[in-house]
Design a protein around this motif. Structure first.
Motif, PDB file in Angstrom:
ATOM      1  N   ASN A 112       0.618  -1.249   0.214  1.00 15.45           N
ATOM      2  CA  ASN A 112      -0.159   0.133  -0.075  1.00 15.45           C
ATOM      3  C   ASN A 112       0.732   1.315  -0.167  1.00 15.45           C
ATOM      4  N   LEU A 113       2.000   1.258   0.640  1.00 15.63           N
ATOM      5  CA  LEU A 113       2.882   2.084   0.621  1.00 15.63           C
ATOM      6  C   LEU A 113       3.383   2.682  -0.794  1.00 15.63           C
ATOM      7  N   TYR A 114       3.626   1.609  -1.411  1.00 14.85           N
ATOM      8  CA  TYR A 114       4.211   2.115  -3.109  1.00 14.85           C
ATOM      9  C   TYR A 114       2.869   2.411  -3.898  1.00 14.85           C
ATOM     10  N   VAL A 115       1.787   1.898  -3.548  1.00 13.42           N
ATOM     11  CA  VAL A 115       0.366   2.189  -4.396  1.00 13.42           C
ATOM     12  C   VAL A 115       0.225   3.777  -4.229  1.00 13.42           C
ATOM     13  N   VAL A 116       0.174   4.205  -2.970  1.00 12.16           N
ATOM     14  CA  VAL A 116       0.015   5.628  -2.480  1.00 12.16           C
ATOM     15  C   VAL A 116       1.228   6.602  -3.280  1.00 12.16           C
ATOM     16  N   GLN A 117       2.260   6.017  -3.155  1.00 13.40           N
ATOM     17  CA  GLN A 117       3.285   6.935  -3.718  1.00 13.40           C
ATOM     18  C   GLN A 117       3.169   7.124  -5.086  1.00 13.40           C
ATOM     19  N   ALA A 118       2.835   6.116  -5.756  1.00 13.34           N
ATOM     20  CA  ALA A 118       2.500   6.092  -7.231  1.00 13.34           C
ATOM     21  C   ALA A 118       1.664   7.151  -7.646  1.00 13.34           C
ATOM     22  N   ALA A 119       0.541   7.264  -6.582  1.00 16.78           N
ATOM     23  CA  ALA A 119      -0.290   8.295  -7.013  1.00 16.78           C
ATOM     24  C   ALA A 119      -0.099   9.631  -6.765  1.00 16.78           C
ATOM     25  N   ARG A 120       1.180  10.030  -6.027  1.00 15.26           N
ATOM     26  CA  ARG A 120       1.365  11.298  -5.657  1.00 15.26           C
ATOM     27  C   ARG A 120       2.321  11.853  -6.486  1.00 15.26           C
ATOM     28  N   LYS A 121       2.108  13.298  -6.883  1.00 11.54           N
ATOM     29  CA  LYS A 121       2.911  13.922  -7.877  1.00 11.54           C
ATOM     30  C   LYS A 121       3.959  14.674  -7.061  1.00 11.54           C
ATOM     31  N   GLY A 122       5.187  13.954  -6.782  1.00 12.82           N
ATOM     32  CA  GLY A 122       6.224  14.369  -6.019  1.00 12.82           C
ATOM     33  C   GLY A 122       6.300  13.721  -4.600  1.00 12.82           C
ATOM     34  N   GLY A 123       7.361  14.146  -4.055  1.00 13.65           N
ATOM     35  CA  GLY A 123       7.599  13.728  -2.539  1.00 13.65           C
ATOM     36  C   GLY A 123       8.330  12.501  -2.786  1.00 13.65           C
ATOM     37  N   SER A 124       8.823  12.042  -1.377  1.00 12.58           N
ATOM     38  CA  SER A 124       9.847  11.006  -1.040  1.00 12.58           C
ATOM     39  C   SER A 124       8.752   9.822  -0.788  1.00 12.58           C
ATOM     40  N   MET A 125       9.335   8.658  -0.956  1.00 10.07           N
ATOM     41  CA  MET A 125       8.734   7.353  -0.192  1.00 10.07           C
ATOM     42  C   MET A 125       8.599   7.597   1.076  1.00 10.07           C
ATOM     43  N   SER A 126       9.874   7.972   1.729  1.00  8.46           N
ATOM     44  CA  SER A 126       9.992   8.220   3.065  1.00  8.46           C
ATOM     45  C   SER A 126       8.888   8.791   3.887  1.00  8.46           C
ATOM     46  N   GLU A 127       7.987   9.926   3.209  1.00  5.07           N
ATOM     47  CA  GLU A 127       7.027  10.557   3.699  1.00  5.07           C
ATOM     48  C   GLU A 127       5.768   9.646   4.027  1.00  5.07           C
ATOM     49  N   VAL A 128       5.589   8.856   2.972  1.00  2.30           N
ATOM     50  CA  VAL A 128       4.491   7.725   2.980  1.00  2.30           C
ATOM     51  C   VAL A 128       4.731   6.920   4.335  1.00  2.30           C
ATOM     52  N   MET A 129       6.110   6.378   4.277  1.00  3.29           N
ATOM     53  CA  MET A 129       6.277   5.318   5.209  1.00  3.29           C
ATOM     54  C   MET A 129       6.143   5.912   6.734  1.00  3.29           C
ATOM     55  N   LEU A 130       6.735   7.115   7.038  1.00  6.29           N
ATOM     56  CA  LEU A 130       6.593   7.680   8.295  1.00  6.29           C
ATOM     57  C   LEU A 130       5.179   8.223   8.528  1.00  6.29           C
ATOM     58  N   GLY A 131       4.400   8.745   7.589  1.00  2.00           N
ATOM     59  CA  GLY A 131       3.048   8.645   7.687  1.00  2.00           C
ATOM     60  C   GLY A 131       2.094   7.579   8.020  1.00  2.00           C
ATOM     61  N   ALA A 132       2.607   6.661   7.940  1.00  2.00           N
ATOM     62  CA  ALA A 132       1.725   5.437   8.001  1.00  2.00           C
ATOM     63  C   ALA A 132       2.035   4.726   9.631  1.00  2.00           C
ATOM     64  N   MET A 133       3.106   5.057  10.076  1.00  2.00           N
ATOM     65  CA  MET A 133       3.646   4.648  11.442  1.00  2.00           C
ATOM     66  C   MET A 133       2.574   4.633  12.637  1.00  2.00           C
ATOM     67  N   PRO A 134       2.077   5.760  12.645  1.00  2.00           N
ATOM     68  CA  PRO A 134       0.860   5.943  13.814  1.00  2.00           C
ATOM     69  C   PRO A 134      -0.268   4.878  13.493  1.00  2.00           C
ATOM     70  N   PHE A 135      -0.586   4.498  12.379  1.00  2.00           N
ATOM     71  CA  PHE A 135      -1.694   3.597  12.275  1.00  2.00           C
ATOM     72  C   PHE A 135      -1.142   2.279  12.691  1.00  2.00           C
ATOM     73  N   VAL A 136       0.076   1.950  12.489  1.00  2.00           N
ATOM     74  CA  VAL A 136       0.779   0.611  12.910  1.00  2.00           C
ATOM     75  C   VAL A 136       0.223   0.531  14.511  1.00  2.00           C
TER      76      VAL A 136
END
Length: 427
Positions: A378-402
Protein backbone atom coordinates in the motif's frame (compact mmCIF):
# COMPACT_ATOMS: atom_id res chain seq x y z
CA UNK A 1 13.47 -28.57 5.66
CA UNK A 2 12.68 -25.24 7.33
CA UNK A 3 16.14 -24.01 6.40
CA UNK A 4 15.62 -25.09 2.80
CA UNK A 5 12.26 -23.29 2.65
CA UNK A 6 13.57 -20.10 4.31
CA UNK A 7 16.74 -19.80 2.23
CA UNK A 8 14.96 -20.83 -0.96
CA UNK A 9 12.10 -18.40 -0.40
CA UNK A 10 14.29 -15.38 0.34
CA UNK A 11 16.83 -16.27 -2.36
CA UNK A 12 14.28 -16.75 -5.14
CA UNK A 13 12.30 -13.65 -4.18
CA UNK A 14 15.53 -11.64 -4.20
CA UNK A 15 15.96 -12.71 -7.82
CA UNK A 16 12.56 -11.12 -8.56
CA UNK A 17 10.97 -14.43 -9.50
CA UNK A 18 7.15 -14.21 -9.23
CA UNK A 19 5.85 -15.48 -5.90
CA UNK A 20 3.59 -18.11 -7.44
CA UNK A 21 6.52 -19.65 -9.34
CA UNK A 22 8.64 -19.57 -6.16
CA UNK A 23 6.00 -21.61 -4.32
CA UNK A 24 5.96 -24.19 -7.10
CA UNK A 25 9.77 -24.44 -7.06
CA UNK A 26 9.86 -24.88 -3.27
CA UNK A 27 7.23 -27.63 -3.53
CA UNK A 28 9.27 -29.40 -6.22
CA UNK A 29 12.41 -29.08 -4.08
CA UNK A 30 10.71 -30.62 -1.04
CA UNK A 31 9.37 -33.41 -3.24
CA UNK A 32 12.84 -34.19 -4.61
CA UNK A 33 14.87 -33.94 -1.41
CA UNK A 34 12.59 -34.65 1.54
CA UNK A 35 9.95 -37.19 0.49
CA UNK A 36 10.17 -40.68 -1.02
CA UNK A 37 6.96 -40.15 -2.99
CA UNK A 38 6.64 -39.10 -6.67
CA UNK A 39 4.45 -36.14 -5.74
CA UNK A 40 5.32 -34.24 -8.90
CA UNK A 41 3.28 -36.71 -10.92
CA UNK A 42 0.15 -35.44 -9.23
CA UNK A 43 0.84 -31.77 -10.01
CA UNK A 44 -1.51 -31.63 -12.98
CA UNK A 45 -4.51 -33.04 -11.15
CA UNK A 46 -3.74 -30.81 -8.14
CA UNK A 47 -3.66 -27.66 -10.27
CA UNK A 48 -6.95 -28.67 -11.84
CA UNK A 49 -8.71 -29.56 -8.56
CA UNK A 50 -7.57 -26.31 -6.94
CA UNK A 51 -8.50 -24.03 -9.82
CA UNK A 52 -11.96 -25.56 -10.30
CA UNK A 53 -12.96 -25.00 -6.67
CA UNK A 54 -16.23 -23.06 -6.70
CA UNK A 55 -15.28 -20.91 -3.70
CA UNK A 56 -12.41 -19.32 -5.65
CA UNK A 57 -14.70 -18.18 -8.46
CA UNK A 58 -15.72 -15.39 -6.10
CA UNK A 59 -12.28 -13.79 -6.47
CA UNK A 60 -12.58 -12.56 -10.10
CA UNK A 61 -16.13 -11.39 -9.42
CA UNK A 62 -15.10 -9.25 -6.44
CA UNK A 63 -12.11 -7.89 -8.35
CA UNK A 64 -14.37 -6.98 -11.30
CA UNK A 65 -16.83 -5.34 -8.90
CA UNK A 66 -14.09 -3.07 -7.58
CA UNK A 67 -12.90 -2.26 -11.09
CA UNK A 68 -16.40 -1.24 -12.17
CA UNK A 69 -16.85 1.03 -9.14
CA UNK A 70 -13.55 2.79 -9.78
CA UNK A 71 -13.91 3.26 -13.51
CA UNK A 72 -17.55 4.35 -13.36
CA UNK A 73 -16.79 7.22 -10.96
CA UNK A 74 -18.93 5.84 -8.13
CA UNK A 75 -15.92 5.79 -5.80
CA UNK A 76 -15.20 9.49 -6.46
CA UNK A 77 -18.81 10.43 -5.69
CA UNK A 78 -18.63 8.46 -2.44
CA UNK A 79 -15.52 10.40 -1.43
CA UNK A 80 -17.15 13.76 -2.08
CA UNK A 81 -20.23 12.82 -0.05
CA UNK A 82 -18.24 11.63 2.96
CA UNK A 83 -16.01 14.70 2.80
CA UNK A 84 -19.02 16.88 3.57
CA UNK A 85 -19.76 14.96 6.76
CA UNK A 86 -16.32 14.56 8.34
CA UNK A 87 -14.31 17.63 7.25
CA UNK A 88 -15.25 19.51 10.45
CA UNK A 89 -13.27 17.01 12.57
CA UNK A 90 -9.64 17.69 13.59
CA UNK A 91 -7.82 16.40 10.53
CA UNK A 92 -10.62 17.30 8.14
CA UNK A 93 -10.20 15.59 4.81
CA UNK A 94 -7.93 12.90 6.29
CA UNK A 95 -11.04 11.42 7.90
CA UNK A 96 -12.71 11.35 4.49
CA UNK A 97 -9.82 9.19 3.25
CA UNK A 98 -10.45 6.63 5.97
CA UNK A 99 -14.26 6.80 5.73
CA UNK A 100 -14.16 6.32 1.96
CA UNK A 101 -11.75 3.41 2.29
CA UNK A 102 -14.17 1.83 4.79
CA UNK A 103 -17.14 2.22 2.42
CA UNK A 104 -15.20 1.00 -0.60
CA UNK A 105 -13.88 -1.98 1.37
CA UNK A 106 -17.46 -3.14 1.78
CA UNK A 107 -17.57 -3.93 -1.93
CA UNK A 108 -13.95 -4.24 -3.08
CA UNK A 109 -12.29 -7.13 -1.22
CA UNK A 110 -8.77 -5.92 -2.06
CA UNK A 111 -6.53 -3.64 -0.01
CA UNK A 112 -4.42 -2.57 -2.96
CA UNK A 113 -7.52 -1.70 -5.02
CA UNK A 114 -8.98 0.25 -2.09
CA UNK A 115 -5.77 2.22 -1.50
CA UNK A 116 -5.38 2.96 -5.22
CA UNK A 117 -8.98 4.16 -5.51
CA UNK A 118 -8.86 6.51 -2.53
CA UNK A 119 -5.39 7.82 -3.49
CA UNK A 120 -6.59 8.62 -7.00
CA UNK A 121 -9.54 10.72 -5.85
CA UNK A 122 -7.96 12.25 -2.71
CA UNK A 123 -4.43 13.28 -3.67
CA UNK A 124 -5.42 16.34 -5.76
CA UNK A 125 -7.00 17.84 -2.61
CA UNK A 126 -4.03 17.40 -0.27
CA UNK A 127 -1.72 20.14 -1.49
CA UNK A 128 -4.53 22.53 -2.39
CA UNK A 129 -5.92 22.51 1.16
CA UNK A 130 -2.56 22.53 2.97
CA UNK A 131 -2.49 19.05 4.48
CA UNK A 132 0.68 17.50 5.84
CA UNK A 133 1.78 15.09 3.06
CA UNK A 134 3.01 12.46 5.53
CA UNK A 135 -0.19 12.18 7.54
CA UNK A 136 -2.44 12.49 4.48
CA UNK A 137 -0.60 9.77 2.55
CA UNK A 138 -0.22 7.49 5.56
CA UNK A 139 -3.95 7.64 6.26
CA UNK A 140 -4.74 6.54 2.70
CA UNK A 141 -2.29 3.63 2.93
CA UNK A 142 -3.72 2.56 6.29
CA UNK A 143 -7.34 3.01 5.24
CA UNK A 144 -6.70 0.85 2.20
CA UNK A 145 -5.79 -2.10 4.43
CA UNK A 146 -9.45 -2.32 5.48
CA UNK A 147 -10.17 -3.85 2.07
CA UNK A 148 -9.11 -7.28 3.32
CA UNK A 149 -10.92 -7.06 6.68
CA UNK A 150 -14.38 -5.63 6.01
CA UNK A 151 -16.40 -8.19 4.03
CA UNK A 152 -16.29 -9.18 1.29
CA UNK A 153 -12.56 -9.93 1.50
CA UNK A 154 -10.48 -11.85 -1.02
CA UNK A 155 -7.95 -12.77 1.68
CA UNK A 156 -10.68 -14.19 3.92
CA UNK A 157 -11.91 -16.27 0.98
CA UNK A 158 -8.40 -17.66 0.53
CA UNK A 159 -8.09 -18.30 4.28
CA UNK A 160 -11.43 -20.10 4.34
CA UNK A 161 -10.46 -22.17 1.30
CA UNK A 162 -7.10 -23.24 2.73
CA UNK A 163 -8.42 -24.01 6.23
CA UNK A 164 -11.83 -25.40 5.23
CA UNK A 165 -13.46 -22.71 7.39
CA UNK A 166 -16.88 -21.21 6.65
CA UNK A 167 -16.41 -18.13 4.47
CA UNK A 168 -19.74 -16.54 5.50
CA UNK A 169 -18.73 -16.98 9.15
CA UNK A 170 -15.37 -15.34 8.43
CA UNK A 171 -17.13 -12.44 6.70
CA UNK A 172 -19.31 -11.92 9.77
CA UNK A 173 -16.29 -12.16 12.08
CA UNK A 174 -14.44 -9.43 10.18
CA UNK A 175 -17.23 -6.86 10.26
CA UNK A 176 -16.95 -5.53 13.84
CA UNK A 177 -13.10 -5.55 13.99
CA UNK A 178 -13.00 -3.81 10.60
CA UNK A 179 -15.30 -1.00 11.73
CA UNK A 180 -13.46 -0.68 15.06
CA UNK A 181 -10.14 -0.46 13.25
CA UNK A 182 -11.48 2.32 11.02
CA UNK A 183 -12.63 4.20 14.14
CA UNK A 184 -9.19 3.69 15.72
CA UNK A 185 -7.59 5.20 12.61
CA UNK A 186 -9.90 8.22 12.78
CA UNK A 187 -9.26 8.62 16.52
CA UNK A 188 -5.51 8.55 15.83
CA UNK A 189 -5.90 11.32 13.23
CA UNK A 190 -8.06 13.41 15.58
CA UNK A 191 -5.52 13.13 18.40
CA UNK A 192 -2.56 14.00 16.17
CA UNK A 193 -4.33 17.00 14.61
CA UNK A 194 -5.60 18.23 17.98
CA UNK A 195 -2.02 18.28 19.26
CA UNK A 196 -0.63 19.72 16.01
CA UNK A 197 -3.45 21.51 14.16
CA UNK A 198 -1.14 22.65 11.36
CA UNK A 199 -0.99 19.06 10.08
CA UNK A 200 -4.75 18.92 9.50
CA UNK A 201 -5.07 21.46 6.70
CA UNK A 202 -8.15 23.62 6.29
CA UNK A 203 -11.15 22.46 8.26
CA UNK A 204 -14.30 23.10 6.27
CA UNK A 205 -18.00 23.03 6.99
CA UNK A 206 -20.86 22.53 4.57
CA UNK A 207 -24.50 23.61 4.74
CA UNK A 208 -26.74 20.91 6.17
CA UNK A 209 -28.72 20.82 2.93
CA UNK A 210 -25.57 19.93 0.92
CA UNK A 211 -24.61 17.27 3.47
CA UNK A 212 -28.01 15.62 3.27
CA UNK A 213 -28.11 15.80 -0.53
CA UNK A 214 -24.67 14.23 -0.66
CA UNK A 215 -25.97 11.13 1.12
CA UNK A 216 -27.58 10.11 -2.17
CA UNK A 217 -24.09 9.40 -3.51
CA UNK A 218 -23.62 6.77 -0.79
CA UNK A 219 -26.66 4.88 -2.04
CA UNK A 220 -24.88 2.72 -4.67
CA UNK A 221 -22.28 1.43 -2.20
CA UNK A 222 -24.90 0.73 0.48
CA UNK A 223 -27.15 -1.03 -2.02
CA UNK A 224 -24.33 -3.21 -3.33
CA UNK A 225 -23.13 -4.10 0.19
CA UNK A 226 -26.68 -5.02 1.20
CA UNK A 227 -27.13 -7.13 -1.92
CA UNK A 228 -23.88 -9.04 -1.37
CA UNK A 229 -23.86 -9.56 2.39
CA UNK A 230 -27.64 -9.77 2.77
CA UNK A 231 -28.00 -12.48 0.13
CA UNK A 232 -25.27 -14.54 1.84
CA UNK A 233 -26.73 -14.42 5.34
CA UNK A 234 -30.33 -14.81 4.22
CA UNK A 235 -29.24 -18.04 2.57
CA UNK A 236 -30.27 -16.84 -0.86
CA UNK A 237 -26.77 -17.10 -2.35
CA UNK A 238 -23.32 -18.50 -1.73
CA UNK A 239 -20.42 -16.00 -1.54
CA UNK A 240 -19.64 -16.77 -5.18
CA UNK A 241 -23.22 -16.22 -6.31
CA UNK A 242 -23.45 -13.06 -4.19
CA UNK A 243 -20.30 -11.72 -5.87
CA UNK A 244 -21.86 -12.21 -9.30
CA UNK A 245 -25.01 -10.42 -8.09
CA UNK A 246 -22.79 -7.55 -6.94
CA UNK A 247 -21.16 -7.31 -10.37
CA UNK A 248 -24.56 -7.18 -12.04
CA UNK A 249 -25.69 -4.49 -9.61
CA UNK A 250 -22.53 -2.44 -10.18
CA UNK A 251 -23.01 -2.63 -13.94
CA UNK A 252 -26.63 -1.47 -13.68
CA UNK A 253 -25.69 1.43 -11.38
CA UNK A 254 -22.81 2.45 -13.69
CA UNK A 255 -25.26 2.40 -16.63
CA UNK A 256 -27.67 4.61 -14.68
CA UNK A 257 -24.86 7.15 -14.24
CA UNK A 258 -24.07 6.97 -17.96
CA UNK A 259 -20.58 5.62 -17.28
CA UNK A 260 -20.77 2.41 -19.32
CA UNK A 261 -18.74 2.36 -22.51
CA UNK A 262 -16.71 -0.14 -24.48
CA UNK A 263 -13.51 1.45 -23.19
CA UNK A 264 -14.63 1.29 -19.55
CA UNK A 265 -15.72 -2.33 -19.80
CA UNK A 266 -12.51 -3.32 -21.59
CA UNK A 267 -10.30 -1.65 -18.98
CA UNK A 268 -12.27 -3.23 -16.13
CA UNK A 269 -12.03 -6.72 -17.67
CA UNK A 270 -8.30 -6.41 -18.42
CA UNK A 271 -7.61 -5.20 -14.87
CA UNK A 272 -9.65 -8.09 -13.48
CA UNK A 273 -7.79 -10.69 -15.53
CA UNK A 274 -4.39 -9.36 -14.44
CA UNK A 275 -5.21 -9.31 -10.73
CA UNK A 276 -7.06 -12.65 -10.78
CA UNK A 277 -4.21 -14.43 -12.57
CA UNK A 278 -1.73 -13.12 -10.00
CA UNK A 279 -3.88 -14.31 -7.09
CA UNK A 280 -4.66 -17.71 -8.60
CA UNK A 281 -1.02 -18.42 -9.43
CA UNK A 282 -0.14 -17.79 -5.78
CA UNK A 283 -3.05 -19.91 -4.49
CA UNK A 284 -2.30 -22.85 -6.78
CA UNK A 285 1.42 -22.70 -5.99
CA UNK A 286 0.60 -22.57 -2.30
CA UNK A 287 -1.71 -25.58 -2.60
CA UNK A 288 1.07 -27.64 -4.15
CA UNK A 289 3.56 -26.48 -1.50
CA UNK A 290 1.07 -27.30 1.27
CA UNK A 291 0.58 -30.78 -0.18
CA UNK A 292 4.32 -31.48 -0.24
CA UNK A 293 4.73 -30.11 3.30
CA UNK A 294 2.03 -32.44 4.57
CA UNK A 295 3.50 -35.41 2.73
CA UNK A 296 6.92 -34.63 4.20
CA UNK A 297 5.42 -34.41 7.71
CA UNK A 298 6.62 -30.89 8.44
CA UNK A 299 3.36 -29.69 9.96
CA UNK A 300 3.24 -32.58 12.43
CA UNK A 301 6.92 -32.23 13.30
CA UNK A 302 6.57 -28.50 13.93
CA UNK A 303 3.51 -29.02 16.10
CA UNK A 304 5.36 -31.63 18.14
CA UNK A 305 8.42 -29.38 18.45
CA UNK A 306 6.44 -26.38 19.64
CA UNK A 307 4.52 -28.56 22.08
CA UNK A 308 7.86 -29.79 23.47
CA UNK A 309 8.84 -26.21 24.33
CA UNK A 310 6.36 -26.29 27.18
CA UNK A 311 4.92 -22.84 26.48
CA UNK A 312 1.33 -22.24 27.55
CA UNK A 313 -1.17 -21.32 24.79
CA UNK A 314 -0.92 -17.57 25.43
CA UNK A 315 2.86 -17.37 25.05
CA UNK A 316 2.74 -19.67 22.04
CA UNK A 317 0.26 -17.24 20.49
CA UNK A 318 2.63 -14.37 21.28
CA UNK A 319 5.43 -16.20 19.45
CA UNK A 320 3.19 -16.64 16.40
CA UNK A 321 2.10 -12.97 16.47
CA UNK A 322 5.74 -11.85 16.66
CA UNK A 323 6.58 -14.17 13.76
CA UNK A 324 3.90 -12.57 11.56
CA UNK A 325 5.06 -9.06 12.41
CA UNK A 326 8.66 -9.88 11.47
CA UNK A 327 7.80 -11.83 8.31
CA UNK A 328 5.45 -9.03 7.25
CA UNK A 329 8.45 -6.74 6.77
CA UNK A 330 9.81 -8.97 4.01
CA UNK A 331 7.06 -11.09 2.40
CA UNK A 332 4.06 -9.98 0.32
CA UNK A 333 0.84 -10.42 2.28
CA UNK A 334 -1.05 -13.03 0.27
CA UNK A 335 2.13 -15.08 -0.04
CA UNK A 336 2.70 -14.78 3.70
CA UNK A 337 -0.78 -16.14 4.33
CA UNK A 338 -0.61 -19.12 2.02
CA UNK A 339 2.90 -20.09 3.13
CA UNK A 340 2.19 -20.01 6.86
CA UNK A 341 -1.43 -21.18 7.10
CA UNK A 342 -0.75 -24.94 6.69
CA UNK A 343 1.88 -24.78 9.44
CA UNK A 344 0.38 -22.30 11.88
CA UNK A 345 -3.36 -23.02 11.85
CA UNK A 346 -3.05 -26.69 12.97
CA UNK A 347 -0.93 -25.48 15.89
CA UNK A 348 -3.47 -22.78 16.76
CA UNK A 349 -6.34 -25.28 16.69
CA UNK A 350 -4.37 -27.77 18.83
CA UNK A 351 -3.91 -25.01 21.42
CA UNK A 352 -7.67 -24.60 21.67
CA UNK A 353 -8.08 -21.34 19.77
CA UNK A 354 -10.96 -20.80 17.34
CA UNK A 355 -9.80 -20.87 13.69
CA UNK A 356 -12.34 -18.16 12.73
CA UNK A 357 -11.02 -15.86 15.47
CA UNK A 358 -7.43 -16.56 14.43
CA UNK A 359 -8.30 -15.79 10.81
CA UNK A 360 -9.35 -12.28 11.83
CA UNK A 361 -6.27 -11.85 14.04
CA UNK A 362 -4.09 -12.95 11.13
CA UNK A 363 -5.78 -10.44 8.82
CA UNK A 364 -4.94 -7.57 11.21
CA UNK A 365 -1.30 -8.71 11.23
CA UNK A 366 -1.40 -9.00 7.44
CA UNK A 367 -2.85 -5.48 7.24
CA UNK A 368 0.12 -4.26 9.27
CA UNK A 369 2.45 -5.83 6.71
CA UNK A 370 0.77 -3.76 3.98
CA UNK A 371 2.03 -0.49 5.50
CA UNK A 372 5.41 -1.49 6.92
CA UNK A 373 8.55 -1.15 4.76
CA UNK A 374 10.29 -2.46 2.81
CA UNK A 375 7.59 -4.62 1.15
CA UNK A 376 4.36 -2.84 2.22
CA UNK A 377 2.39 -2.77 -1.03
CA UNK A 378 0.00 0.00 0.00
CA UNK A 379 2.94 2.35 0.59
CA UNK A 380 4.03 1.95 -3.03
CA UNK A 381 0.47 2.27 -4.35
CA UNK A 382 0.00 5.60 -2.55
CA UNK A 383 3.43 6.88 -3.58
CA UNK A 384 2.62 6.07 -7.22
CA UNK A 385 -0.48 8.28 -6.99
CA UNK A 386 1.44 11.26 -5.60
CA UNK A 387 2.89 14.02 -7.76
CA UNK A 388 6.29 14.30 -6.12
CA UNK A 389 7.56 13.79 -2.60
CA UNK A 390 9.69 11.00 -1.23
CA UNK A 391 8.72 7.46 -0.33
CA UNK A 392 9.92 8.08 3.22
CA UNK A 393 7.05 10.55 3.74
CA UNK A 394 4.48 7.85 3.09
CA UNK A 395 6.33 5.38 5.33
CA UNK A 396 6.58 7.84 8.23
CA UNK A 397 2.95 8.86 7.81
CA UNK A 398 1.80 5.25 8.12
CA UNK A 399 3.62 4.56 11.40
CA UNK A 400 0.94 5.96 13.77
CA UNK A 401 -1.58 3.63 12.16
CA UNK A 402 0.67 0.64 12.86
CA UNK A 403 0.20 1.50 16.54
CA UNK A 404 -3.57 1.46 16.02
CA UNK A 405 -3.29 -2.00 14.46
CA UNK A 406 -1.22 -3.25 17.41
CA UNK A 407 -3.97 -1.96 19.69
CA UNK A 408 -6.49 -3.93 17.60
CA UNK A 409 -4.38 -7.08 17.94
CA UNK A 410 -4.34 -6.63 21.72
CA UNK A 411 -8.11 -6.04 21.75
CA UNK A 412 -8.81 -9.22 19.76
CA UNK A 413 -6.61 -11.28 22.08
CA UNK A 414 -8.19 -9.79 25.21
CA UNK A 415 -11.75 -9.86 23.83
CA UNK A 416 -12.16 -12.70 21.29
CA UNK A 417 -15.91 -11.96 21.17
CA UNK A 418 -15.14 -8.90 19.05
CA UNK A 419 -14.71 -11.38 16.21
CA UNK A 420 -16.84 -14.28 17.43
CA UNK A 421 -20.04 -12.60 18.60
CA UNK A 422 -21.70 -12.08 15.20
CA UNK A 423 -20.81 -15.55 13.81
CA UNK A 424 -22.20 -17.10 17.01
CA UNK A 425 -25.32 -14.97 17.11
CA UNK A 426 -26.29 -15.58 13.48
CA UNK A 427 -25.17 -19.20 13.20
Amino acid sequence: MLGFISIGLLGLLTLSIPVGIVLFLLGIGIDQFFTPFPLLRGLGSMVWSTSENAALIAIPFFVLLGELLVRSGIAARTYEALDRWVSWLPGGLVHANIATATMFSATSGSSVATAATVATVAMPQAEKLGYDPKLFSGAIAAGGTLGIMIPPSINLIVYGFLTQTSIPQLFLAGLVPGILLALLFMAMVAVICSIRPELGGQRRTFPLREMIMGLASLGPIIILFSMIIGSIYKGWATPTEAASVGVGGAFIIAAMFGAVSVKMITEALVGTVKITCMIMLVVIGASFLNFTLSAAGLSNELSAFLASLGLDPFWMLMVIVAMYIVLGFFIETLSLMVITIPIVVPIIVSLGYDPIWFGILMIVLIEMALITPPVGLNLYVVQAARKGGSMSEVMLGAMPFVLAMLAMVAALIALPQLALYLPGALR
